[in-house]
Design a protein around this motif. Structure first.
Motif, PDB file in Angstrom:
ATOM      1  N   GLU B  44       0.885  -1.031  -0.082  1.00 38.09           N
ATOM      2  CA  GLU B  44      -0.080   0.019   0.046  1.00 38.09           C
ATOM      3  C   GLU B  44       1.186   1.302  -0.149  1.00 38.09           C
ATOM      4  OE1 GLU B  44      -3.646  -0.020   2.907  1.00 38.09           O
ATOM      5  OE2 GLU B  44      -2.692   1.814   3.597  1.00 38.09           O
ATOM      6  N   GLY B  59       3.263   4.179   4.147  1.00 40.64           N
ATOM      7  CA  GLY B  59       2.491   3.195   3.390  1.00 40.64           C
ATOM      8  C   GLY B  59       2.663   1.921   4.263  1.00 40.64           C
ATOM      9  N   VAL B  60       2.131   0.723   3.825  1.00 39.83           N
ATOM     10  CA  VAL B  60       2.289  -0.701   4.443  1.00 39.83           C
ATOM     11  C   VAL B  60       2.896  -1.651   3.518  1.00 39.83           C
ATOM     12  CG1 VAL B  60       1.121  -2.250   5.702  1.00 39.83           C
ATOM     13  CG2 VAL B  60       0.397   0.197   5.946  1.00 39.83           C
ATOM     14  N   ALA B  68       4.442  -4.389   7.990  1.00 37.49           N
ATOM     15  CA  ALA B  68       5.519  -3.452   8.137  1.00 37.49           C
ATOM     16  C   ALA B  68       5.123  -2.120   7.745  1.00 37.49           C
ATOM     17  CB  ALA B  68       6.697  -3.900   7.864  1.00 37.49           C
ATOM     18  N   ASP B  69       5.418  -0.890   8.400  1.00 35.96           N
ATOM     19  CA  ASP B  69       5.241   0.226   7.770  1.00 35.96           C
ATOM     20  C   ASP B  69       6.355   0.569   6.808  1.00 35.96           C
ATOM     21  OD1 ASP B  69       3.011   1.507   9.275  1.00 35.96           O
ATOM     22  OD2 ASP B  69       3.974   1.604  11.037  1.00 35.96           O
TER      23      ASP B  69
END
Lengths: 376, 127
Positions: B44, B59-60, B68-69
């Motif tokens: 993302e 985002g991811v 995780a970020d």
């Protein structure tokens, strides 16, 4: 997750894993392979061909002596009397505390002549053995418990696993071995068991034999697979992981394991009275499967009912490589029928989820479908 | 041993930044980061037009087992993200510095000055 500063233990295959390019991680006090490059490729190998897992962190414990059967009938919630007439047969069971909470889960094999072999989880093996010894001592049962640090375990799993193992071990009898039975030959103890939802075997043998056996299994077509693939495979198969989906705070009833508690006879076993009392009191929590079309549920995510009220928590969740969607085991305050729609809160977003009766995946296909797909 | 191209700059949160030379830069995660995450299955990334701040999650990245970020390595405005990752998140694993790029930013001239060079990032990953 180690409680003291002791360095992690190594299995007999540690150097073999490193040579195969494994990424090693600590798990339950052992340094184990997480993957050998790609969890997805390893997962697919087990679903479609064969994978090879070192599960030597799981610990064999021999239970022998005139009252070995008596001890196990008292200590285990499932009944080893089921194995009496079938040397070589295996049984899955939980080990309960007096309060009905699950101490550990295990497989026990009857080796004939009143001798049993248990295989215990890495994290609990020491405590389990001490607990069994204490029970034997308290009842004056003549039982000898023998830990086997000299043995290791390889799991060969997948549709081609038994064929490969039969060839490598020169054991043609494997083709006729029934599910949850074991046979022994030339120092190899081979059980038709596993933790992936696929056909396959687990091979117990002397540590010194493991590297050569692993080499030959790989040469015959089994792909080395690590803990990451093992986790996604077992969750698709709907199998609980001790310490995550069930702990000492949970009973078999609340862990989707009521079927492993044998109440057919008046047999007195540890935890029986507490289990029946919990049932009478209406202990209603249940472990269910959840499938999400969008979003990936993770351990600890809150589950909400259709009205938005919190009703449980995800115990294991990941992206299912076989199903290509998020799946989870979740402990709900009360049972929800398969097909019921609820929601999982994933990173702040409420994601619709469908209750599924585990397993999610069996015999090469999904066990459920999302509603739109049913209409199509 | 993970790959660390000499031509890129690196953040402490394991993003790489490529200066595209026209006020824009391209961003992704390092080989080391993708090894830690394992096989990616969902990405993302921020939409074009979004203003992001260096050091903040924007985002991811989700692997089979973990989420995780993804952090913005520098201040800037997103001009594009790699839409192909929607169908091919594994490109981040297979080619983290190439077709596994995640987003492009419009940024100011010296935005990358606070980032590490390959040698410094190499030391970070070894420690």
């Amino acid at each position: 997750m180690q409680e003291d500063a002791a360095p992690p233990r190594h299995t007999a295959l540690h150097d073999w894993h490193v040579a195969q390019g494994a990424r090693m991680v600590e798990f339950a006090g052992w340094e184990m392979p997480l993957n050998y490059g790609s969890q997805l490729a390893e997962h697919a190998a087990v679903r479609h061909a064969a994978g090879l897992f070192d599960v030597s962190h799981m610990r064999p414990l021999e239970v022998r002596g005139p009252e070995a059967r008596t001890l196990l009938r008292y200590a285990l919630a499932n009944d080893v009397a089921k194995l009496d007439a079938w040397p070589g047969k295996a049984l899955y069971s939980t080990l309960l505390r007096a309060d009905g909470g699950i101490m550990d889960d295990l497989i026990v094999y009857h080796r004939g002549g009143g001798a049993y072999r248990m295989v215990l989880n890495a994290a609990g093996a020491e405590a389990d053995a001490a607990h069994l010894q204490a029970l034997a001592d308290a009842h004056d049962w003549r039982v000898t418990l023998c830990k086997r640090p000299d043995l290791g375990i390889l799991a060969v799993q997948g549709p081609q696993a038994r064929t490969i193992a039969a060839m490598v071990l020169d054991l043609p009898a494997l083709s006729g071995l029934a599910v949850f039975y074991a046979l022994e030959q030339d120092g190899f103890f081979v059980g038709r068991t596993g933790y992936t939802g696929e056909d396959g075997v687990e091979v117990v043998c002397a540590n010194a034999l493991l590297p050569d056996l692993a080499d030959r299994l790989v040469a015959a077509g089994a792909r080395p697979a690590g803990l990451a693939a093992r986790d996604s495979l077992r969750l698709e198969a709907g199998l609980d992981l001790y310490g995550q989906d069930m702990t000492a705070a949970d009973s078999p009833d609340t862990s989707n394991l009521a079927w492993t508690v044998d109440l057919r006879t008046p047999r007195d076993f540890l935890g029986r009275a507490a289990l029946l009392a919990r049932r009478a009191a209406g202990e209603g929590a249940r472990l269910v499967g959840l499938a999400l079309r969008e979003g990936i549920p993770r351990h600890g995510c809150v589950v909400e009912d259709a009205g938005g009220r919190p009703c449980g928590v995800v115990t294991s969740g990941l992206f299912s490589p076989s199903l290509q969607c998020g799946i989870a085991l979740a402990r709900l305050d009360a049972a929800m029928a398969p097909g019921t729609v609820c929601a999982v809160v994933v990173r702040g977003a409420r994601r619709p989820a469908q209750v599924v009766k585990p397993p999610f995946w069996r015999h090469g296909a999904a066990t459920f479908s999302f509603p739109e797909e049913q209409e199509a | 041993m993970s790959k660390i191209p000499e031509t890129l700059r690196y953040s402490e949160t394991h993003e790489w930044v490529e200066d595209l030379g026209d006020g824009r830069c391209r961003v992704g995660i390092t080989d080391h980061a993708q090894e830690l995450l394992g096989d990616l299955v969902y990405v993302e990334a921020p939409a074009a037009g979004k203003a992001i701040r260096g050091g903040e999650a924007c985002g991811v990245l989700e692997s089979v087992k973990a989420a995780a970020d993804f952090y913005a390595p520098v201040d800037g405005t997103v001009t594009a993200h790699n839409e192909a990752l929607g169908d091919h998140p594994q490109w981040i694993n297979e080619d983290p510095y190439g077709r596994g790029w995640i987003m492009e930013l419009e940024t100011h001239a010296d935005a990358c000055s606070g980032l590490m060079d390959a040698a410094a990032y190499g030391k970070l990953t070894e420690s």
